[in-house]
Design a protein around this motif. Structure first.
Motif, short mmCIF file in Angstrom:
data_model
loop_
_atom_site.label_atom_id
_atom_site.label_comp_id
_atom_site.label_asym_id
_atom_site.label_seq_id
_atom_site.Cartn_x
_atom_site.Cartn_y
_atom_site.Cartn_z
N ASN A 252 -2.42 -64.22 -45.26
CA ASN A 252 -2.79 -64.23 -46.74
C ASN A 252 -2.95 -63.42 -47.44
O ASN A 252 -4.26 -62.70 -47.53
N ASN A 253 -2.23 -63.20 -48.50
CA ASN A 253 -2.53 -61.39 -49.49
C ASN A 253 -3.45 -62.34 -50.95
O ASN A 253 -4.13 -61.03 -51.35
N THR A 254 -3.32 -63.61 -50.97
CA THR A 254 -4.25 -63.83 -51.88
C THR A 254 -5.99 -63.67 -52.01
O THR A 254 -6.76 -63.68 -52.88
N ALA A 255 -5.71 -64.25 -50.22
CA ALA A 255 -7.49 -64.35 -49.88
C ALA A 255 -8.20 -63.16 -49.37
O ALA A 255 -6.86 -63.09 -48.45
N LYS A 256 -8.26 -62.25 -50.23
CA LYS A 256 -8.93 -60.66 -49.41
C LYS A 256 -9.94 -61.19 -48.88
O LYS A 256 -10.67 -62.12 -48.65
N GLY A 257 -10.07 -60.06 -48.32
CA GLY A 257 -10.92 -59.34 -46.85
C GLY A 257 -11.15 -60.36 -45.49
O GLY A 257 -9.89 -60.36 -44.81
N HIS A 258 -12.13 -60.77 -45.31
CA HIS A 258 -11.94 -60.23 -43.05
C HIS A 258 -11.02 -62.24 -43.26
O HIS A 258 -11.03 -63.06 -43.76
N LYS A 259 -10.65 -61.91 -41.83
CA LYS A 259 -9.29 -62.84 -41.37
C LYS A 259 -10.35 -63.24 -40.31
O LYS A 259 -10.42 -62.49 -38.88
N MET A 260 -10.98 -64.39 -40.17
CA MET A 260 -11.38 -65.09 -38.99
C MET A 260 -10.45 -64.83 -37.85
O MET A 260 -8.69 -65.70 -37.98
N TRP A 261 -10.68 -64.22 -36.83
CA TRP A 261 -9.65 -64.40 -35.28
C TRP A 261 -8.05 -63.94 -34.94
O TRP A 261 -7.36 -63.71 -34.41
N GLU A 262 -8.12 -63.25 -36.16
CA GLU A 262 -7.07 -61.70 -37.03
C GLU A 262 -7.50 -60.50 -35.93
O GLU A 262 -8.37 -59.59 -36.52
N SER A 263 -6.67 -60.08 -35.06
CA SER A 263 -6.47 -58.40 -34.42
C SER A 263 -5.61 -57.84 -34.72
O SER A 263 -4.43 -58.41 -34.84
N VAL A 264 -5.82 -56.16 -35.46
CA VAL A 264 -4.39 -56.22 -36.34
C VAL A 264 -4.65 -54.34 -35.62
O VAL A 264 -5.67 -53.74 -35.15
N VAL A 265 -3.05 -54.39 -35.43
CA VAL A 265 -2.97 -53.05 -34.55
C VAL A 265 -2.28 -52.32 -35.77
O VAL A 265 -1.52 -52.59 -36.34
N ILE A 266 -2.47 -51.34 -36.95
CA ILE A 266 -2.54 -50.74 -37.66
C ILE A 266 -0.91 -49.20 -37.46
O ILE A 266 -1.61 -48.60 -35.89
N ALA A 267 -0.16 -49.51 -37.90
CA ALA A 267 0.51 -48.36 -37.02
C ALA A 267 1.70 -47.45 -38.85
O ALA A 267 1.93 -48.68 -39.68
N ALA A 268 1.27 -46.59 -38.42
CA ALA A 268 1.26 -45.57 -40.31
C ALA A 268 1.96 -45.02 -40.27
O ALA A 268 2.00 -43.96 -39.14
N ALA A 269 2.59 -44.28 -40.93
CA ALA A 269 2.72 -42.93 -41.77
C ALA A 269 3.05 -42.97 -42.63
O ALA A 269 2.26 -43.30 -43.88
N ARG A 270 3.37 -41.87 -43.61
CA ARG A 270 2.89 -41.09 -44.73
C ARG A 270 4.47 -41.19 -45.15
O ARG A 270 5.36 -40.94 -44.63
N LEU A 271 4.44 -41.18 -46.44
CA LEU A 271 5.52 -41.11 -47.30
C LEU A 271 5.75 -40.02 -48.12
O LEU A 271 7.19 -39.42 -48.35
N ASP A 272 4.34 -38.97 -48.39
CA ASP A 272 4.89 -37.82 -49.64
C ASP A 272 5.36 -36.83 -48.80
O ASP A 272 4.45 -36.53 -48.46
N SER A 273 5.46 -35.97 -49.62
CA SER A 273 5.60 -34.24 -49.15
C SER A 273 5.27 -33.88 -50.47
O SER A 273 5.08 -34.02 -51.87
N ARG A 274 5.13 -32.30 -50.18
CA ARG A 274 4.94 -31.45 -51.48
C ARG A 274 6.09 -30.13 -51.56
O ARG A 274 6.33 -29.76 -50.53
N SER A 275 6.17 -29.45 -52.76
CA SER A 275 6.20 -28.29 -52.87
C SER A 275 6.13 -27.42 -53.77
O SER A 275 5.07 -27.62 -54.74
N PHE A 276 5.89 -26.53 -53.70
CA PHE A 276 5.81 -25.32 -55.19
C PHE A 276 6.19 -25.80 -56.28
O PHE A 276 5.52 -25.92 -56.86
N PHE A 277 7.07 -25.92 -56.29
CA PHE A 277 7.43 -26.94 -57.44
C PHE A 277 8.21 -28.50 -57.24
O PHE A 277 8.06 -28.78 -56.48
N PHE A 278 7.47 -28.67 -58.01
CA PHE A 278 6.83 -30.42 -57.99
C PHE A 278 8.00 -31.39 -57.96
O PHE A 278 7.65 -32.76 -57.38
#
Length: 701
Positions: A252-278
């Protein structure tokens, strides 16, 4: 108004029109405008500014093609016609050359770097040797021995060029017709033969890239807040975008904060990069290899998690702005701590982050963990379990995993921001044990060629899209391992593991779309019709940009993740866009996200069969908390901003000698004064000069 006055007005307008056309024609004869210009821009943080800029009217200099580093003396000392606009071939775009030009900037008007068509053999990284060293978890208070890369230098090839300040513009040029015109102009007019001095006219270049912001973020944000007019001029914007996330179980994305009995495994990656030229940030190994692996793993888990939902929820997260002091991950942690996210930190069981995984040596990947948090017995136990799950998942695949043979800190990773909040079990998956395998980290050379993504000759773009490369097969193996490990970590049923396999066809399409050409038939069918304008016949730019608008990668990953993890629902386009199953549905929008996409085009038809995708994909802020808190000198959060500019462009032309310019000016002033004098004489003698043909004022007919 009489007829005579109307004629005069018409004649005046016609004259002005022809003058305008003539001026435009003259400009085209004088100037050759450069079609492909990508500049280094100015960025600011809490303490200083970096990057490049021109003067308000643009910098002008005589062209000089630098042939070797020894040839710098002509630019810096002996050349008779300073300032110079230096043309650099890519092998000379080094810290040594650039710092010499910077220190002699009174004779340097700007630099144009010719981007090569192939990557250099030697490594090049304009990033620092220790990326994000001041905003990760390793500090003097956390563990002094591991702070500031004291134990491991992750990016030894980093020369820090991207973090220098240059007071002249630096542009990147493609090695195409524009570059050939510049070289020919130099050879025809500026090239010194046998030590002789080039004669006028000389070939010159003008580069425009004036930046509005100066000093640091606190200064530019203060200037933004000054309102002297109805339309105040902004001088800088915070770097940021949106994080993309989805869950295997609807939250439930409307009810923010703690979710009772919910255990979450986060699988993460990053989207961005950069170089000398923007505008050139391909990020193939630094970003794309990781998030494509996670997308493929999420797709591989779709059926298994729907048929046998694991006990824990897997939360796929794709962070934006990580290159600039972990903007996205620090914001998500901040929101979790302040009940502004769908779950909080108490719900987080563990974290698996996918880092740089595209350049595996001997098919080996390394499992990096934090030695400090592992001193906690319960954390260490969970970390060991996660490592065990990864080892088990690699069984039978062309992938081996191992842990570093010595105690060392985590590499730069989003997981560090979670550890700053509390000890959380986690592993960062990388293709390097210590120093980066990626020798082009944070540069324009971290592209498809760097990942060995190549195709047989004579294939059409659509055939390349379908062609399964060796790199795609290797990434598919990693994605399968990640998917199985996540399913184990989430306490899924063992019987489902054998069916969890990443699809090499999906992986090869993603690599082609993100590294070669985003405008293809596959991406077109996964997006709504009004978003296809984001697609181009080139790879996306993975620079995070500013918060005013979502970047191209964010939108693409958002819709791609929805199509790979969600399912189609048979509802109308209107209901889909209004986030509901039907007119009476008031609940689904809290649990699901609905996206209308245009679908595939049938053969011999332009009419597409659109459909609605229901998924758990959401976006959340990827804006540093420092800007919400107005803590522009914060040491805890990213404070990076980007200066605004009016335009970025360049042009070349022939310039006359100073003496000829002064003579032309003198003649022009003389003609002006003579005209004024003649006008005065005629005006003062008008009664005499024009009286003979004038009729008496009292004449009657």
């Amino acid at each position: 108004m009489d007829l005579l006055s109307n004629k005069w007005i018409i004649n005046l307008l016609v004259c002005l029109f022809f003058i305008g056309v003539s001026c435009n024609s003259v400009e085209k004869k004088i100037y050759v405008h450069l079609n492909y210009t990508v500049s280094c821009v100015r960025l600011l943080n809490a303490t200083h500014q970096i990057g490049c800029q021109s003067s308000l009217s643009g910098n002008v200099g005589v062209l000089h093609v630098l042939e070797s580093e020894e040839n710098l003396d002509w630019v810096l000392h002996s050349g008779p016609n300073p300032p110079y606009m230096v043309i650099l071939e890519s092998p000379l775009f080094t810290r040594s050359v650039m710092m010499k030009l910077k220190n002699g900037s009174s004779r340097v008007a700007g630099v144009a770097v010719v981007a090569p068509n192939t990557n250099p053999a030697e490594g090049f990284s304009p990033h620092t040797t220790c990326p994000n060293e001041n905003t990760g978890v390793y500090s003097e208070t956390y563990d002094p021995t591991m702070a500031n890369c004291n134990m491991t230098v992750w990016n030894p090839l980093g020369n820090g060029l991207s973090y220098e300040e240059f007071d002249f513009p630096i542009f990147s040029l493609k090695d195409d017709n524009d570059t050939q015109i510049i070289r020919q102009c130099y050879l025809d007019h500026n090239h010194a033969v046998n030590g002789s001095t080039p004669q006028y006219p000389l070939c010159a270049m003008q580069l425009y890239s004036h930046m509005s912001a100066v000093t640091d973020t606190a200064t530019c944000m203060r200037r933004n807040a000054i309102n002297f007019s109805l339309n105040p001029e902004m001088v800088c914007d915070p770097l940021g975008d949106q994080n993309v996330w989805a869950s295997t179980r609807p939250l439930n994305n409307t009810a923010k904060g703690h979710k009772m009995w919910e255990s979450v495994v986060i699988a993460a990656a990053r989207l961005d990069s950069r170089s000398f030229f923007f505008d050139i940030a391909p990020g193939a190994e630094s970003g794309v290899s990781g998030f494509v692996t996670l997308l493929a793993a999420a797709h591989a888990l779709r059926n298994a998690t729907q048929e046998a939902q694991p006990n824990r929820t897997i939360l796929y997260t794709f962070f934006q702005g990580e290159t600039f002091d972990y903007i996205g991950s620090s914001r998500m942690v901040y929101d979790m701590e302040n009940n502004q996210f769908a779950v909080d930190l108490d719900n987080v069981h563990s974290v698996l982050e996918i880092g740089q995984v595209g350049l595996r040596a001997d098919s080996k990947l390394w499992l990096h963990t934090d030695p400090v948090s592992r001193r906690n017995e319960s954390v260490n136990k969970e970390v060991e379990e996660l490592i065990g799950n990864l080892r088990s998942a690699a069984t039978g695949l062309n992938v081996t995993v191992d842990v570093p043979r010595f105690s060392q800190p985590l590499p730069p990773s989003s997981f560090q921001r979670f550890l700053r909040a509390r000890p959380i079990p986690g592993v960062v998956l990388e293709d390097h044990q210590s120093a980066y395998t990626n020798k082009f980290y944070g540069s324009m050379y971290d592209n498809a060629e760097n990942l060995n993504v190549s195709y047989p000759p004579n294939l059409t773009p659509e055939e390349q899209l379908e062609y399964i490369t060796d790199t795609a097969r290797a990434v598919t193996e990693v994605a399968t391992m990640v998917a199985r490990a996540l399913y184990r970590q989430a306490r899924g049923e063992e019987s489902q593991l054998s069916s969890i396999k990443a699809d090499p066809q999906i992986v090869t399409k993603m690599l082609y779309s993100f590294l070669v050409r985003s405008n293809n038939s596959w991406f077109q069918q996964l997006l709504p019709s009004d978003f296809t304008s984001y697609l181009a016949n080139r790879p996306p730019n993975f620079y995070v940009g500013v918060v005013q608008q979502s970047s191209e990668p964010t939108l693409l990953v958002q819709y791609l993740l929805a199509n790979l993890t969600g399912g189609t629902v048979n509802i109308t386009q209107d209901n889909c866009k209004n986030q509901r199953e039907d007119e009476t549905d008031k609940v689904s929008k809290h649990m699901y996200n609905y996206m209308w996409v245009q679908g595939a085009a049938p053969p011999n038809s332009t009419e597409r069969g659109g459909y609605c995708v229901r998924s758990t994909v959401r976006v959340s802020k990827a804006l540093s908390p420092a800007f919400d808190l107005q803590q522009y000198t914060s040491k805890n959060f990213s404070t990076w901003t980007e200066s605004r500019w009016k335009f970025i462009k360049g042009r070349i032309f022939l310039v006359a000698s100073h003496e000829l310019e002064m003579l032309t000016l003198g003649v022009g002033v003389g003609v002006l004064l003579s005209s004024l004098l003649l006008t005065y004489i005629i005006s003062s003698k008008a009664d005499i000069l024009f009286s003979s043909g004038r009729e008496p004022t009292n004449a009657t007919y």
